[in-house]
Scaffold this active site. Sequence first.
Site, PDB file in Angstrom:
ATOM      1  N   CYS A 116       0.857  -1.184   0.000  1.00  0.00           N
ATOM      2  CA  CYS A 116       0.000   0.000   0.000  1.00  0.00           C
ATOM      3  C   CYS A 116       0.897   1.239   0.000  1.00  0.00           C
ATOM      4  CB  CYS A 116      -0.886  -0.014   1.250  1.00  0.00           C
ATOM      5  SG  CYS A 116      -1.805   1.496   1.528  1.00  0.00           S
ATOM      6  N   CYS A 119       0.269   3.207   3.676  1.00  0.00           N
ATOM      7  CA  CYS A 119       0.703   2.693   4.981  1.00  0.00           C
ATOM      8  C   CYS A 119       1.767   1.597   4.885  1.00  0.00           C
ATOM      9  CB  CYS A 119      -0.489   2.189   5.789  1.00  0.00           C
ATOM     10  SG  CYS A 119      -1.116   0.592   5.251  1.00  0.00           S
ATOM     11  N   CYS A 165      -7.209  -0.951   1.068  1.00  0.00           N
ATOM     12  CA  CYS A 165      -6.279  -1.481   2.068  1.00  0.00           C
ATOM     13  C   CYS A 165      -7.049  -1.622   3.382  1.00  0.00           C
ATOM     14  CB  CYS A 165      -5.117  -0.504   2.235  1.00  0.00           C
ATOM     15  SG  CYS A 165      -4.027  -0.893   3.622  1.00  0.00           S
ATOM     16  N   CYS A 168      -5.383   1.151   6.255  1.00  0.00           N
ATOM     17  CA  CYS A 168      -5.557   2.616   6.183  1.00  0.00           C
ATOM     18  C   CYS A 168      -6.730   3.017   5.291  1.00  0.00           C
ATOM     19  CB  CYS A 168      -4.277   3.270   5.692  1.00  0.00           C
ATOM     20  SG  CYS A 168      -3.964   2.970   3.948  1.00  0.00           S
ATOM     21  N   CYS A 189      -8.295  -5.451 -10.252  1.00  0.00           N
ATOM     22  CA  CYS A 189      -7.792  -4.434 -11.178  1.00  0.00           C
ATOM     23  C   CYS A 189      -7.363  -3.230 -10.338  1.00  0.00           C
ATOM     24  CB  CYS A 189      -8.911  -4.055 -12.142  1.00  0.00           C
ATOM     25  SG  CYS A 189      -8.404  -2.852 -13.359  1.00  0.00           S
TER      26      CYS A 189
HETATM   27 ZN   LIG Z   1      -2.736   1.037   3.589  1.00  0.00          ZN
END
Ligand SMILES: [Zn+2]
Length: 212
Positions: A116, A119, A165, A168, A189
């Site tokens: 991510c 984070c 995610c 976060c 995707c």
């Molecule tokens: Zn994250």
Amino acid sequence: MKHSIHHVDAKRVFAFIFAAVLVSIGLRPAGSQDAATGLSGADAAEAVEVNADASATTESDSDADEIEDPPYIPKTVAQLQKSLSPIQFKVTQNEETETAFRNKYWDNKKEGLYRCIVCGQALFTSETKFKSGTGWPSFYDPISKERIGMKVDFRLIYPRQEVHCSRCEAHLGHVFNDGPKDKTGKRYCLNSAALRFEEATEKSKSANDKKR
Ligand SMILES: [Zn+2]
């Protein structure tokens, strides 16, 4: 007289069947709390659906234990605006979509982890990346279902399953049901702008080879 007895029995049978169906599909009357999960009826139904979608991820869950993530430090909007590029901010915070074929990882064939961008949590690996022809990085499975979250998105005319995610809540992309049939059948995707690629080191590559 006989008729009314039958009527009561039919009602009871119906109530019993209805309750059994509710229990079997994991639904409870709206607003009631599930003692085990603390989820309301609607949330529990959604959780069941998401779990069913991600059920094919169990195979890779054992690998997820070995992946280290940086500690999670939540950021303010001002901090995010400072640390992210304009496109990274627009995609992860406003659920915008970057341009196909003009993004960093759509054609990245290197071995490694996709984290991510916000984070740093590890979300996908090169092992489940596949050539989708869409111009966006596409995967058939996340590292584990705990690392992502989903919600239904009505931005277009038809509803889409949004992916973010789990730590976060950064928007990553969408999941569709036209992925590789011999794998999970799912196509995650994603936007390159929501990801940070971490190339595998020689050490992690050889560890992976030993596992195979
Ligand atoms: Zn994250």
